[in-house]
Design a protein around this motif. Structure first.
Motif, short mmCIF file in Angstrom:
data_model
loop_
_atom_site.label_atom_id
_atom_site.label_comp_id
_atom_site.label_asym_id
_atom_site.label_seq_id
_atom_site.Cartn_x
_atom_site.Cartn_y
_atom_site.Cartn_z
N SER A 124 48.60 48.98 48.19
CA SER A 124 48.94 48.16 49.41
C SER A 124 49.61 47.39 48.59
CB SER A 124 47.92 47.35 50.16
OG SER A 124 48.30 46.68 51.44
N PRO A 125 50.76 47.17 49.40
CA PRO A 125 52.32 46.01 49.35
C PRO A 125 51.19 44.14 50.23
CG PRO A 125 53.16 47.07 51.02
CD PRO A 125 51.80 48.06 50.31
N ASP A 126 50.01 44.40 50.68
CA ASP A 126 49.53 43.31 51.13
C ASP A 126 48.99 42.58 50.18
OD1 ASP A 126 48.19 41.73 52.59
OD2 ASP A 126 46.79 42.50 54.04
N PRO A 127 49.71 41.17 50.11
CA PRO A 127 48.46 40.58 49.09
C PRO A 127 47.34 40.55 49.02
CG PRO A 127 50.77 39.38 50.44
CD PRO A 127 50.52 40.73 51.04
N LEU A 128 46.32 40.63 50.02
CA LEU A 128 45.42 40.95 50.42
C LEU A 128 44.91 41.14 49.37
CD1 LEU A 128 42.94 39.49 51.62
CD2 LEU A 128 42.82 41.37 53.42
N ASN A 129 44.99 42.70 48.97
CA ASN A 129 44.96 43.71 47.72
C ASN A 129 44.58 43.00 47.49
OD1 ASN A 129 45.19 46.53 46.59
ND2 ASN A 129 44.29 46.76 47.63
N VAL A 130 45.52 41.95 46.31
CA VAL A 130 45.23 41.96 44.78
C VAL A 130 44.66 40.45 44.83
CG1 VAL A 130 47.03 40.25 43.40
CG2 VAL A 130 47.91 42.00 44.49
N ARG A 131 44.52 39.83 46.37
CA ARG A 131 43.42 38.31 46.13
C ARG A 131 41.95 38.69 45.71
NH1 ARG A 131 46.59 36.92 50.67
NH2 ARG A 131 48.32 35.85 49.96
N VAL A 132 42.55 40.46 46.37
CA VAL A 132 40.65 41.34 46.45
C VAL A 132 40.15 41.54 45.70
CG1 VAL A 132 38.87 42.85 47.41
CG2 VAL A 132 40.06 41.66 48.79
N HIS A 133 41.16 42.10 44.66
CA HIS A 133 40.95 42.39 43.05
C HIS A 133 40.13 41.42 41.92
CE1 HIS A 133 40.64 45.10 39.84
NE2 HIS A 133 41.74 44.03 39.14
N GLU A 134 41.03 40.04 42.43
CA GLU A 134 41.08 39.08 41.68
C GLU A 134 39.93 38.94 41.78
OE1 GLU A 134 45.59 36.99 41.18
OE2 GLU A 134 44.72 36.93 42.53
N LEU A 135 39.07 38.11 43.17
CA LEU A 135 37.98 38.09 43.41
C LEU A 135 36.74 38.91 42.53
CD1 LEU A 135 36.61 35.68 45.34
CD2 LEU A 135 36.60 37.62 47.16
N ILE A 136 37.13 40.34 42.84
CA ILE A 136 35.99 40.61 42.32
C ILE A 136 35.82 39.97 41.05
CG2 ILE A 136 34.94 43.09 41.94
CD1 ILE A 136 36.17 43.96 44.63
N LEU A 137 37.25 39.95 39.89
CA LEU A 137 37.50 39.96 38.64
C LEU A 137 36.24 38.87 37.97
CD1 LEU A 137 40.70 40.40 37.02
CD2 LEU A 137 38.70 42.46 37.05
N ALA A 138 36.62 37.76 39.24
CA ALA A 138 36.07 35.93 39.11
C ALA A 138 34.96 35.75 39.45
CB ALA A 138 36.89 34.77 39.55
N THR A 139 33.70 36.63 40.08
CA THR A 139 32.44 36.65 40.58
C THR A 139 31.93 37.83 40.17
OG1 THR A 139 33.96 36.51 43.00
CG2 THR A 139 31.55 36.27 42.85
N PRO A 140 30.67 37.44 39.29
CA PRO A 140 29.12 38.66 38.68
C PRO A 140 28.87 39.28 39.76
CG PRO A 140 29.35 36.11 37.97
CD PRO A 140 30.34 35.98 39.08
N ALA A 141 28.23 38.78 40.97
CA ALA A 141 28.13 39.66 41.71
C ALA A 141 29.06 40.41 41.95
CB ALA A 141 27.13 38.11 42.72
N LEU A 142 30.07 40.21 42.09
CA LEU A 142 31.05 41.51 43.10
C LEU A 142 31.05 42.10 42.04
CD1 LEU A 142 32.85 39.01 45.05
CD2 LEU A 142 31.34 40.31 46.04
N LEU A 143 31.44 41.81 40.69
CA LEU A 143 31.76 42.94 40.04
C LEU A 143 30.26 43.83 39.35
CD1 LEU A 143 34.22 42.92 38.04
CD2 LEU A 143 33.22 41.92 35.93
N THR A 144 28.81 43.19 39.26
CA THR A 144 27.74 44.34 39.67
C THR A 144 28.16 45.24 41.11
OG1 THR A 144 27.33 42.79 37.98
CG2 THR A 144 25.55 44.65 39.44
N ARG A 145 28.63 45.04 41.87
CA ARG A 145 28.64 46.03 42.32
C ARG A 145 29.58 47.33 42.59
NH1 ARG A 145 27.40 44.70 48.99
NH2 ARG A 145 28.54 47.07 49.85
N THR A 146 30.81 46.28 42.36
CA THR A 146 31.30 47.50 41.23
C THR A 146 31.06 48.33 40.81
OG1 THR A 146 33.56 45.88 41.90
CG2 THR A 146 34.06 47.83 40.84
N TYR A 147 30.54 48.01 39.65
CA TYR A 147 30.32 49.22 38.63
C TYR A 147 29.27 49.93 39.68
CZ TYR A 147 32.04 46.34 34.89
OH TYR A 147 32.74 45.05 33.96
#
Length: 218
Positions: free
Chosen positions: A108-131
């Motif tokens: 998606s060209p929406d910058p929000l898409n990039v922000r979400v990914h950066e947020l996940i990488l920076a948050t252990p709980a979110l990264l765990t849920r991603t896995y």
């Protein structure tokens, strides 16, 4: 699809999108763990109950759109054409998502898409849920392949199906990661597109060479 939506459905969609966008901005600014749902509700000018009506949990504010695509791999295989292998079906689906600039793969060209990914990488709980989400998608794919096999659950066919599912899922994950890496660097989706088409051919080609004769629909 938007044209077919009634006024009520459009309002609900717009409210959901607005709440999520505000939540993501707050999470990025202050950190996921530092933002309360009540603060999100205040910023979005809705009640806390309204937030939970749209999103079952705080983590759902990040993951709900992503998790709607948990079954994409299984669906690609289930709907493949006669003579089309499981690998080819997922490859084709990925190319379609690339062309559509699908947010589910980071296009998606929406910058929000990039922000979400950066947020996940920076948050252990979110990264765990991603896995966990990724593992669930792989599991659904394996179940789809197992359902096509005639053997019992304890038969070697199940092990082969799980191996195939993991390899196919890993191929697509590696492509997702490459898209996100390039988007974080500031590359636009139109700039990324031809590179990713070529890379997808190489990545799925590696799997196809080992699994090319596996799960070909008769």
């Amino acid at each position: 699809m938007v044209e077919r939506m009634g006024l009520r459905e459009r309002k609900k969609r717009d409210t959901s999108l607005r709440i999520r966008r505000i939540a993501i901005e707050l999470f990025v600014e202050r950190g996921f763990d530092e933002v309360a749902v009540a603060e999100i509700a205040d910023a979005a000018d809705v009640s806390k109950m309204t937030v939970f009506n749209y999103f079952g949990s705080k983590e759902d504010l990040v993951f709900k759109p992503m998790e709607e695509h948990t079954g994409d791999l299984a669906r690609a295989v289930r709907e493949r054409q006669p003579g089309e292998s499981a690998v080819a079906a997922v490859h084709r689906q990925f190319l379609e998502q690339l062309a559509a600039r699908d947010a589910s793969i980071g296009m998606s060209p929406d910058p929000l898409n990039v922000r979400v990914h950066e947020l996940i990488l920076a948050t252990p709980a979110l990264l765990t849920r991603t896995y966990a989400w990724s593992a669930r998608g792989t599991q659904l794919l394996a179940h789809e392949l197992i359902a096509e096999a005639d053997g019992e659950r304890s038969s070697p066919d199940e092990a082969v199906a799980r191996c195939a599912a993991m390899q196919i899922a890993a191929a697509r994950t590696s492509l997702h990661d490459e898209i996100h890496k390039r988007r974080i660097k500031g590359e636009g989706v139109d700039e990324i597109y031809p590179t990713m088409v070529t890379l997808a051919q190489k990545v799925f080609g590696l799997v196809e060479n080992g699994l090319g004769e596996y799960a070909v629909r008769r």
